[in-house]
Design an enzyme around this catalytic site. Sequence first.
Site, PDB file in Angstrom:
ATOM      1  N   HIS A 195      50.358 -13.783 -30.813  1.00 12.25           N
ATOM      2  CA  HIS A 195      49.815 -14.955 -30.115  1.00 12.25           C
ATOM      3  C   HIS A 195      49.489 -16.066 -31.109  1.00 12.25           C
ATOM      4  O   HIS A 195      49.908 -17.218 -30.926  1.00 12.25           O
ATOM      5  CB  HIS A 195      48.560 -14.524 -29.349  1.00 12.25           C
ATOM      6  CG  HIS A 195      47.778 -15.645 -28.734  1.00 12.25           C
ATOM      7  ND1 HIS A 195      47.838 -15.954 -27.401  1.00 12.25           N
ATOM      8  CD2 HIS A 195      46.892 -16.524 -29.278  1.00 12.25           C
ATOM      9  CE1 HIS A 195      47.049 -16.986 -27.151  1.00 12.25           C
ATOM     10  NE2 HIS A 195      46.454 -17.342 -28.277  1.00 12.25           N
ATOM     11  N   GLU A 196      48.739 -15.727 -32.156  1.00 16.08           N
ATOM     12  CA  GLU A 196      48.355 -16.758 -33.129  1.00 16.08           C
ATOM     13  C   GLU A 196      49.575 -17.279 -33.873  1.00 16.08           C
ATOM     14  O   GLU A 196      49.668 -18.478 -34.176  1.00 16.08           O
ATOM     15  CB  GLU A 196      47.321 -16.200 -34.107  1.00 16.08           C
ATOM     16  CG  GLU A 196      46.030 -15.707 -33.461  1.00 16.08           C
ATOM     17  CD  GLU A 196      45.341 -16.734 -32.574  1.00 16.08           C
ATOM     18  OE1 GLU A 196      45.593 -17.950 -32.748  1.00 16.08           O
ATOM     19  OE2 GLU A 196      44.566 -16.331 -31.691  1.00 16.08           O
ATOM     20  N   ASP A 233      50.561 -16.552 -25.426  1.00 18.08           N
ATOM     21  CA  ASP A 233      50.397 -15.220 -24.841  1.00 18.08           C
ATOM     22  C   ASP A 233      51.748 -14.529 -24.673  1.00 18.08           C
ATOM     23  O   ASP A 233      51.933 -13.377 -25.081  1.00 18.08           O
ATOM     24  CB  ASP A 233      49.702 -15.321 -23.484  1.00 18.08           C
ATOM     25  CG  ASP A 233      48.189 -15.452 -23.590  1.00 18.08           C
ATOM     26  OD1 ASP A 233      47.639 -15.160 -24.664  1.00 18.08           O
ATOM     27  OD2 ASP A 233      47.564 -15.841 -22.588  1.00 18.08           O
TER      28      ASP A 233
END
Length: 680
Positions: free
Chosen positions: A519-520, A584
């Site tokens: 996600h990051e 996501d």
Amino acid sequence: MSARTHLLLLALLGAASAAFPAETPLASLPYTPGLDLGAMDKSADPCVDFYRFACGGWIANNPIPQDESRWSVYGKLARENQRFLWGILDGLAKRTSGRSAAQQKIGDYFAACVDEAAVEKSGGRPLKSHLDRIFRMKSKRDLPAVLAALHLLTGTDLFFGFGSRPDFADSTQVIAFASAGGLALPDRDFYTKEDDRSKEIRARYVAHVERMFELLGDAPDAAKREAGKVMEIETTLARASLTRTERRDPYKLFHKMDAMDLKALTPGFDWGDYLKTAGLSRLNTFNVTEPEFYKELERQWQTLTLDDIKTYLRWHAVHATAPFLSSAFVNEDFDFFGRTLWGTPEPKPRWKRCVALVDAQLGEALGEEFVSRAFSPELKRKTLHMTRQIEQAMRDDLNQLEWMSTATKQKALEKLDAIVNKIGYPDKWRDYSSVEIRRDDFFGNVERANLFESRRQLAKIGKPLDRSEWGMTPPTVNAYYSAQMNDINFPAGILQPPLYDPRMDDAPNYGNTGGTIGHELTHGFDDEGRQFDARGNLKDWWTEKDAKEFNARAQCIVDQYAQYTIVDEIRINSRLTEGEDIADLGGLVLAWLAWKAETTGARPESRDGFTPEQRFFVGYAQWACESNRPEDLRARALTDAHSPGKYRVNGLVANMPEFERAFSCKAGQPMVRENRCRVW
């Protein structure tokens, strides 16, 4: 300087008279498995509602605590971390010898904070110095110096925000940022929306401001007039501010100018006086994020009377400091900002407020204690290995993308290779030696810590960017990507069970922590992050055709999430949540690819009646188990860039053919989208 202190602690500070909870300090962190069978609802069909299947048991067995507006797996781990920190701080507070300098500061700070009797005795007197500074203003010419002092000491953005950030055009250098500010409600939309709920919130806000003026000693009639004036000023500033969605476009926030240009926006405001008081004489480079807002500020300063300005400043001075005064102020602050705005029935216990405050103001000193007890070198090694596996998955995926040209791929790979991984804690701990902490001066400790942080931030201006710095403290249960640093940051606090479980098999760990890492990482390539290059500069490195391809794929996600209802008739503002929704989905795809690469040649076994593939998806979903009060959902609909947990699970798996195969879902079932979205 920003609104960091009050906004960070708004939901953490509550009434001083609250009953002490049954919770006790923890000597060690408790264990919750990374895949919790008891958290599931196996009566649910995973192909119809996977979120309920994975989280139904957790939601049923974990009612929202009375001092919370929402409750989640993240929130529960954060509270466990806080109870562990409580034990550390309580021990250090009681010791008077054998402490390091840093241990003395955090121990004495905590001791002063939990000394409720002393805080109660002081009443509102600690605020007197701020009010006197405002009272002594003889004309509007005094405003710049007064504002600078209040910015420094309270850490809030009265009228506007002023601080430091890397230059959008040259991320190696830090420059001054002048931003929009001046609001006490969480977002400009609270002032501008015309639905009945918004009107009710505004009416109750004005009544709260009125009561706070009465606590300052104003007569009821005067307090009523003053509250109306505050609302009038803040509404005008709100209407002149960009929306939260508009601020997601970095180009709308990049307006670099010199001192003469800044003065032209606000000719009646002496920036020389402001900068001199802030300790920044001869500054000549600024990024003014919202020039139109500053034009409106100038109109306000010209038309408002000196008394009006003083009224506004007095309100924001008491608003910023109310959580640190006696119970009369704390209770009134909580009644509106906790109970009314977010629906929280009861305030947080004092121990929790004090732990949160130490973490907010002396966080790396406290973090060093946390890391030494709860984060091993082996855990850091394992997390770094997983991170590199997921980066390799993205590298392989980028090379195989059919919709992206070779030229753009080359730039994307260059950016990916430049990303720095920060795991657990900073390489060098922050030095708090210049912060004076006294066991008998709670308010003074808060103010001196604010001043330290304000000066630390301003001292960066005109200097090279320190890329080793962290924006979160080690105990934090969260993670982030920085577009200008081009780094991903995972504090030790988020790398604890059940989010990362060393006792668990790879499948749920890659689903959970791997999904977070992915996600990051994907944030570097979402609709906002993709506009920054490998060095963190705002620069278009996309071909026109590739940019159109990206936007079309992102629009698929925007359209999907716009259909989801949050509460009542309120749907997700998918333009606000676009970046998080992209991250996501991209994160889970990357986690899957990395897990499959990690287990190549191996034969993972089924456990507890679930295949490894099913365990991967359940492990992912269970980080998002949560419950929210209706007021919390309504407020988050305006302020939170993240979709609700239910859709951060169901919205993703419905786009993944791997999920369809893992649970043998059929076409037409809710968890199988006919037109799947995929960006990365």
